[in-house]
Scaffold this active site. Structure first.
Site, PDB file in Angstrom:
ATOM      1  NE  ARG A   1      -7.195   4.762   5.276  1.00  0.00           N
ATOM      2  CZ  ARG A   1      -6.659   5.884   5.753  1.00  0.00           C
ATOM      3  NH1 ARG A   1      -7.092   6.391   6.891  1.00  0.00           N
ATOM      4  NH2 ARG A   1      -5.699   6.501   5.100  1.00  0.00           N
TER       5      ARG A   1
ATOM      6  CG  ASP B   1       3.152   1.588   9.557  1.00  0.00           C
ATOM      7  OD1 ASP B   1       3.389   1.810   8.367  1.00  0.00           O
ATOM      8  OD2 ASP B   1       2.887   2.486  10.377  1.00  0.00           O
TER       9      ASP B   1
ATOM     10  CB  CYS C   1      -4.965  10.901  11.178  1.00  0.00           C
ATOM     11  SG  CYS C   1      -3.382  10.202  11.620  1.00  0.00           S
TER      12      CYS C   1
ATOM     13  CE  LYS D   1      -1.736   1.623   4.018  1.00  0.00           C
ATOM     14  NZ  LYS D   1      -1.425   3.048   4.302  1.00  0.00           N
ATOM     15  CG  ASN D   2       2.269   2.728   3.537  1.00  0.00           C
ATOM     16  OD1 ASN D   2       1.108   3.045   3.237  1.00  0.00           O
ATOM     17  ND2 ASN D   2       2.645   2.512   4.785  1.00  0.00           N
TER      18      ASN D   2
ATOM     19  CG  MET E   1       2.229  17.896   5.344  1.00  0.00           C
ATOM     20  SD  MET E   1       1.292  18.156   3.831  1.00  0.00           S
ATOM     21  CE  MET E   1       2.612  18.302   2.625  1.00  0.00           C
ATOM     22  CG  ASP E   2       7.477  20.397  10.259  1.00  0.00           C
ATOM     23  OD1 ASP E   2       6.657  19.450  10.289  1.00  0.00           O
ATOM     24  OD2 ASP E   2       8.552  20.388  10.886  1.00  0.00           O
ATOM     25  CG  LEU E   3      10.060  17.300   8.775  1.00  0.00           C
ATOM     26  CD1 LEU E   3      10.141  15.851   9.233  1.00  0.00           C
ATOM     27  CD2 LEU E   3      11.293  18.073   9.192  1.00  0.00           C
TER      28      LEU E   3
ATOM     29  NE  ARG F   1       0.433  10.672   9.927  1.00  0.00           N
ATOM     30  CZ  ARG F   1       0.101   9.604   9.192  1.00  0.00           C
ATOM     31  NH1 ARG F   1      -1.097   9.067   9.347  1.00  0.00           N
ATOM     32  NH2 ARG F   1       0.938   9.114   8.308  1.00  0.00           N
TER      33      ARG F   1
ATOM     34  CB  ILE G   1       7.405   6.642  14.524  1.00  0.00           C
ATOM     35  CG1 ILE G   1       8.667   5.775  14.423  1.00  0.00           C
ATOM     36  CG2 ILE G   1       7.100   7.325  13.190  1.00  0.00           C
ATOM     37  CD1 ILE G   1       9.940   6.534  14.072  1.00  0.00           C
TER      38      ILE G   1
HETATM   39  C1  EPZ Z   1       4.443   6.940   6.206  1.00  0.00           C
HETATM   40  O1  EPZ Z   1       3.705   8.043   6.706  1.00  0.00           O
HETATM   41  C2  EPZ Z   1       3.461   5.775   6.133  1.00  0.00           C
HETATM   42  N1  EPZ Z   1       2.367   6.123   5.226  1.00  0.00           N
HETATM   43  C3  EPZ Z   1       2.909   5.478   7.525  1.00  0.00           C
HETATM   44  O2  EPZ Z   1       2.071   4.334   7.419  1.00  0.00           O
HETATM   45  C4  EPZ Z   1       4.087   5.134   8.435  1.00  0.00           C
HETATM   46  O3  EPZ Z   1       3.606   4.909   9.755  1.00  0.00           O
HETATM   47  C5  EPZ Z   1       5.084   6.298   8.455  1.00  0.00           C
HETATM   48  O4  EPZ Z   1       5.517   6.576   7.108  1.00  0.00           O
HETATM   49  C6  EPZ Z   1       6.315   6.005   9.303  1.00  0.00           C
HETATM   50  O5  EPZ Z   1       6.958   4.862   8.808  1.00  0.00           O
HETATM   51  C7  EPZ Z   1       2.570   6.057   3.896  1.00  0.00           C
HETATM   52  O6  EPZ Z   1       3.641   5.728   3.424  1.00  0.00           O
HETATM   53  C8  EPZ Z   1       1.403   6.397   3.034  1.00  0.00           C
HETATM   54  P1  EPZ Z   1       6.600  10.296   8.308  1.00  0.00           P
HETATM   55  P2  EPZ Z   1       4.378   9.527   6.705  1.00  0.00           P
HETATM   56  O7  EPZ Z   1       6.588  11.537   7.493  1.00  0.00           O
HETATM   57  O8  EPZ Z   1       5.187   9.709   5.490  1.00  0.00           O
HETATM   58  C9  EPZ Z   1       6.468  13.502  11.780  1.00  0.00           C
HETATM   59  C10 EPZ Z   1       0.118   3.051   7.706  1.00  0.00           C
HETATM   60  O9  EPZ Z   1      -0.388   2.550   8.723  1.00  0.00           O
HETATM   61  N2  EPZ Z   1       6.505  14.492  10.686  1.00  0.00           N
HETATM   62  O10 EPZ Z   1       7.797   9.403   8.269  1.00  0.00           O
HETATM   63  O11 EPZ Z   1       3.300  10.489   6.989  1.00  0.00           O
HETATM   64  C11 EPZ Z   1       5.126  12.792  11.836  1.00  0.00           C
HETATM   65  O12 EPZ Z   1       4.192  13.561  12.557  1.00  0.00           O
HETATM   66  C12 EPZ Z   1       0.679   4.464   7.756  1.00  0.00           C
HETATM   67  O13 EPZ Z   1       0.242   2.476   6.598  1.00  0.00           O
HETATM   68  C13 EPZ Z   1       6.688  15.836  10.987  1.00  0.00           C
HETATM   69  O14 EPZ Z   1       6.813  16.207  12.149  1.00  0.00           O
HETATM   70  O15 EPZ Z   1       5.330   9.403   7.966  1.00  0.00           O
HETATM   71  C14 EPZ Z   1       5.460  11.498  12.526  1.00  0.00           C
HETATM   72  O16 EPZ Z   1       5.484  11.711  13.928  1.00  0.00           O
HETATM   73  C15 EPZ Z   1       0.439   5.132   9.107  1.00  0.00           C
HETATM   74  N3  EPZ Z   1       6.708  16.743   9.971  1.00  0.00           N
HETATM   75  C16 EPZ Z   1       6.877  11.192  12.032  1.00  0.00           C
HETATM   76  O17 EPZ Z   1       7.395  12.440  11.540  1.00  0.00           O
HETATM   77  C17 EPZ Z   1       6.575  16.364   8.659  1.00  0.00           C
HETATM   78  O18 EPZ Z   1       6.633  17.237   7.763  1.00  0.00           O
HETATM   79  C18 EPZ Z   1       6.910  10.158  10.911  1.00  0.00           C
HETATM   80  O19 EPZ Z   1       6.229  10.702   9.820  1.00  0.00           O
HETATM   81  C19 EPZ Z   1       6.385  14.997   8.365  1.00  0.00           C
HETATM   82  C20 EPZ Z   1       6.356  14.071   9.394  1.00  0.00           C
END
Ligand code: EPZ
Length: 423
Positions: free
Chosen positions: A400, A308, A118, A22-23, A125-127, A123, A330
């Site tokens: 999902r 996950d 969520c 999925k991811n 998007m600053d990064l 979650r 995480i």
């Molecule tokens: C991906 O989400 C996956 N989703 C998530 O899977 C997975 O849990 C996550 O990576 C971590 O491995 C998809 O790939 C579609 P991150 P993503 O950006 O990209 C913080 C599932 O169950 N963060 O690595 O959103 C964030 O809040 C889902 O399939 C910021 O602070 O994850 C989190 O605490 C759930 N600022 C941490 O980083 C940002 O701009 C990890 O987020 C972005 C993220």
């Protein structure tokens, strides 16, 4: 809303086919926006999140068609003329934000709703924003939407992510493929889904090195062409179904499973006394008799233990012999499955990002509620090993990310069925 009914107590035997990730699919599909030519994905999973991404891409003007009952997805964005990713779609699925980088790179502007929070966390998007700004984008938050533009096109840059974010890495790498010059992304995420995305982008003509390491280098090119790409196996579905025989007992072969995708889980299962072995068709997991041993788990970015799979591992440790400590590093709120497991008799104490699980002999079936995708499947797994009946409500979360979960588990002997909401 449908529910899933599980009658526990039966050990499992047989084989479960593992679908495409999925991811991976959710980042591969937006890559179509980078090229005028068709992109075809094979081994695509049939999930509601994939249907949501299809809806989003069509709303942007891309053509998306599926063959072989959804296993093959062909997309073309030559006519994509709308650059606004609407809140109504984005709020349903955070991964919608992965259209930002490609739209910005191809068209020089994009308007993408912030996903909003969520169940598992804020979650932000600053990064994503700081990385794309490093490539020359101008991004402003207005009315809940990110308004991004690159009037003079994107330019390669050296940028270090504060945190190895999966999505920020994906958005930045996709944008960098069409930027002028070289981009070096440091502290990049190393997840297999990113490696799969880079393999697809290279097949489309992108010049990228370092995928799977913390430093990814991209030489921008003028345009990308079409490609056909097989979606990598889903390591989270794989890990989830590895835990089914670990919890219920018996032996199950996971067809298409790759040990390298789940090394951190396999190590923990070995510590707990569960045997994991490679087979010609994939992986086999067996639990003979006796209780599993308690183990401690810390979730980390790849190649550490995946967040996950944390909920699913907690379902196993709820009946382990001893006390286990699970640390969730995480996400800030990813223990919502704990109170539901406690309704089944689990002994769990949650303090902030740490859950201490004291194993009990056996859980007891009960009505429980799914709160998010991975929590919902952990409750099903717990039900497999529990005595009596467990009924998991709100299983739209489940659909999902898991294809036909009741079919896959009943094929290996589980007593599980879907109870339609309309009776
Ligand atoms: C991906 O989400 C996956 N989703 C998530 O899977 C997975 O849990 C996550 O990576 C971590 O491995 C998809 O790939 C579609 P991150 P993503 O950006 O990209 C913080 C599932 O169950 N963060 O690595 O959103 C964030 O809040 C889902 O399939 C910021 O602070 O994850 C989190 O605490 C759930 N600022 C941490 O980083 C940002 O701009 C990890 O987020 C972005 C993220």
């Amino acid at each position: 809303m449908d529910s899933i009914l599980v009658r526990g107590g039966r050990s499992l035997s047989g084989a479960i086919p593992i679908a495409g990730a999925k991811n991976a699919c959710l980042t591969l599909m937006p890559a179509t926006l980078l090229s005028e030519e068709p992109l075809t994905l094979t081994n695509a999973p049939r999930l509601s999140d994939i249907r949501t991404m299809t809806e989003l891409l069509r709303s942007l003007g891309a053509e998306v068609s599926t063959l072989q009952d959804g296993r093959v997805i062909t997309m073309s964005s030559h006519a994509a003329n709308n650059h606004i990713a609407d809140y109504e779609i984005v709020r349903k699925m955070r991964a919608s934000n992965l259209v930002l980088g490609p739209m910005l790179a191809r068209h020089g502007h994009a308007v993408v709703s912030l996903p909003g929070g969520c169940a598992i966390g804020a979650r932000p998007m600053d990064l994503h924003v700081t990385a794309l700004e490093a490539l020359g984008a101008e991004i402003e938050l207005r009315d809940g939407y990110l308004h991004a533009s690159a009037p003079n096109g994107l330019k390669g840059a050296v940028h270090e992510l504060r945190f190895a974010s999966v999505g920020a890495t994906e958005n930045t790498v996709m944008a960098a493929t069409l930027a002028k010059g070289t981009t070096v992304l440091k502290n990049a995420a190393r997840e297999p889904e990113i490696v799969d995305l880079v393999h697809c982008l290279k097949a489309m003509g992108a010049q990228i090195d370092g995928e799977g390491t913390s430093t990814i280098t991209v030489e921008g090119v003028d345009r990308l062409h079409g490609a056909t790409h097989p979606v990598v196996a889903d390591r989270i579905e794989l890990g989830t179904y590895m835990l089914a025989p670990a919890i219920a007992g018996g032996e199950v072969e996971l067809l298409g499973g790759r040990l390298d995708l789940v090394a951190a889980l396999a190590e923990k299962l070995d510590e707990a006394g569960i045997s994991v072995s490679e087979t010609p068709g994939g992986l086999s997991v067996a639990r003979r008799n006796g209780r599993v041993r308690a183990v401690d788990v810390v979730t980390e970015v790849y190649p550490g233990f995946p967040t996950d799979l944390q909920a699913q591992m907690m379902a196993l440790l709820a009946t382990a012999d001893g006390t286990s400590v699970l640390e969730e590093r995480i996400f800030e709120n990813r223990f919502m499955h704990a109170p539901e497991l406690m309704r089944m008799g689990a002994r769990i104490e949650v303090h902030g990002g740490t859950a201490t699980v004291t194993g009990v002999e056996r859980l007891k079936g009960a009505p429980v509620m799914a709160t998010d995708l991975r929590a919902s499947v952990s409750l099903i797994l717990a039900g497999l090993g529990a005595s009596g009946e467990t009924i998991v409500s709100r299983v739209y979360h489940l659909d999902r990310g898991y294809e036909r979960v009741e079919h896959k588990l009943s094929a290996v002997g589980a007593r599980i069925e879907r109870v339609r909401a309309d009776g």
